[in-house]
Design a protein around this motif. Structure first.
Motif, PDB file in Angstrom:
ATOM      1  N   ARG A 184      17.166  -3.637  24.647  1.00 31.69           N
ATOM      2  CA  ARG A 184      17.154  -3.659  23.182  1.00 31.69           C
ATOM      3  C   ARG A 184      18.552  -3.364  22.644  1.00 31.69           C
ATOM      4  O   ARG A 184      19.277  -2.554  23.189  1.00 31.69           O
ATOM      5  CB  ARG A 184      16.168  -2.632  22.646  1.00 31.69           C
ATOM      6  N   ILE A 233      18.156 -12.568  22.937  1.00 32.94           N
ATOM      7  CA  ILE A 233      18.153 -11.200  22.419  1.00 32.94           C
ATOM      8  C   ILE A 233      17.299 -10.334  23.336  1.00 32.94           C
ATOM      9  O   ILE A 233      16.178 -10.709  23.680  1.00 32.94           O
ATOM     10  CB  ILE A 233      17.600 -11.164  20.975  1.00 32.94           C
ATOM     11  N   ASN A 290      15.979  -4.542  15.279  1.00 37.46           N
ATOM     12  CA  ASN A 290      15.095  -5.481  14.580  1.00 37.46           C
ATOM     13  C   ASN A 290      15.796  -6.769  14.153  1.00 37.46           C
ATOM     14  O   ASN A 290      15.257  -7.514  13.344  1.00 37.46           O
ATOM     15  CB  ASN A 290      14.467  -4.794  13.362  1.00 37.46           C
ATOM     16  N   ILE A 291      16.963  -7.084  14.697  1.00 33.87           N
ATOM     17  CA  ILE A 291      17.679  -8.299  14.303  1.00 33.87           C
ATOM     18  C   ILE A 291      16.903  -9.531  14.784  1.00 33.87           C
ATOM     19  O   ILE A 291      16.322  -9.527  15.874  1.00 33.87           O
ATOM     20  CB  ILE A 291      19.128  -8.306  14.825  1.00 33.87           C
ATOM     21  N   SER A 292      16.873 -10.555  13.950  1.00 34.36           N
ATOM     22  CA  SER A 292      16.130 -11.770  14.287  1.00 34.36           C
ATOM     23  C   SER A 292      17.073 -12.828  14.858  1.00 34.36           C
ATOM     24  O   SER A 292      18.290 -12.748  14.706  1.00 34.36           O
ATOM     25  CB  SER A 292      15.453 -12.334  13.032  1.00 34.36           C
ATOM     26  N   SER A 293      16.482 -13.834  15.492  1.00 36.76           N
ATOM     27  CA  SER A 293      17.270 -14.952  16.012  1.00 36.76           C
ATOM     28  C   SER A 293      17.998 -15.664  14.879  1.00 36.76           C
ATOM     29  O   SER A 293      19.156 -16.064  15.038  1.00 36.76           O
ATOM     30  CB  SER A 293      16.374 -15.947  16.742  1.00 36.76           C
ATOM     31  N   GLU A 294      17.324 -15.816  13.748  1.00 39.44           N
ATOM     32  CA  GLU A 294      17.942 -16.496  12.611  1.00 39.44           C
ATOM     33  C   GLU A 294      19.191 -15.743  12.132  1.00 39.44           C
ATOM     34  O   GLU A 294      20.214 -16.355  11.829  1.00 39.44           O
ATOM     35  CB  GLU A 294      16.940 -16.637  11.457  1.00 39.44           C
ATOM     36  N   GLU A 295      19.095 -14.412  12.075  1.00 36.45           N
ATOM     37  CA  GLU A 295      20.255 -13.614  11.661  1.00 36.45           C
ATOM     38  C   GLU A 295      21.401 -13.755  12.672  1.00 36.45           C
ATOM     39  O   GLU A 295      22.565 -13.837  12.285  1.00 36.45           O
ATOM     40  CB  GLU A 295      19.869 -12.143  11.516  1.00 36.45           C
ATOM     41  N   ASP A 342      14.742  -7.695  24.609  1.00 37.72           N
ATOM     42  CA  ASP A 342      13.501  -7.294  23.953  1.00 37.72           C
ATOM     43  C   ASP A 342      12.730  -6.202  24.694  1.00 37.72           C
ATOM     44  O   ASP A 342      11.681  -5.782  24.237  1.00 37.72           O
ATOM     45  CB  ASP A 342      12.594  -8.504  23.728  1.00 37.72           C
TER      46      ASP A 342
END
Length: 129
Positions: free
Chosen positions: A58, A51, A30-35, A53
Motif C-alpha cells: 500500500r 498500484i 486511497n489514490i485511484s487509478s484515474e488520479e 493493494d
C-alpha cells in the motif's frame, strides 16, 4: 519545435539507471487509478500503472511509460510532488535492488522459522544474514 526535441533526444546521454519503469512511494492509500493517470499522464504516454493493494505494498505503485524520456521528465518533475499532503518519492525501478530486498526478506523469514523451531540462542552463532 518537434525537430529540435528529437535532435536533443538523439544527442542526450541518459544515466544508466534511467528506464521507462518508475517506482513510486509515499502515495495516499486511497489514490485511484484515474488520479494516477492524471498526475503521471501529464509527462507522456503511459503503458501501465500498477498500484499496491495489500498491506506490504500500500502507498506504492509502478508506472510504466512508453518513452524513456517521458519517464525521466516525470521523475524530474514529480519527485517531491505533494499529493493529499504526502510528498511523492519517484524513483527508477531497479530490478537488482528489488531482488536483494526480496532475498533479504526471505532469509529473515527462514531465520525466524528456524529460531521458532530450535530456539533463538542455538542459531545465533551458526547463522548470519
Amino acid at each position: 519545435m518537434a525537430a529540435a526535441l528529437s535532435i536533443r533526444r538523439g544527442n542526450a546521454r541518459l544515466p544508466p539507471e534511467v528506464n521507462r519503469v518508475l517506482y513510486v512511494r509515499n502515495l495516499p492509500f486511497n489514490i485511484s487509478s484515474e488520479e494516477m493517470y492524471d498526475i503521471f499522464g501529464k509527462y507522456g504516454a503511459i503503458r501501465q500503472i500498477r498500484i499496491g493493494d495489500n498491506k506490504d505494498t500500500r502507498g506504492t505503485a509502478f508506472v510504466v511509460y512508453e518513452d524513456i524520456y517521458d519517464a525521466k521528465n516525470a521523475v524530474d518533475h514529480l519527485s517531491g510532488f505533494n499529493v493529499a499532503n504526502r510528498y511523492l518519492i519517484v524513483l527508477y525501478y531497479q530490478q537488482a535492488k528489488m531482488s536483494k530486498k526480496i532475498d533479504q526478506r526471505k532469509k529473515e523469514e527462514e531465520l525466524t522459522k528456524l529460531q521458532e523451531k530450535y530456539g533463538s540462542g542455538a542459531l545465533k552463532s551458526t547463522i548470519s544474514l
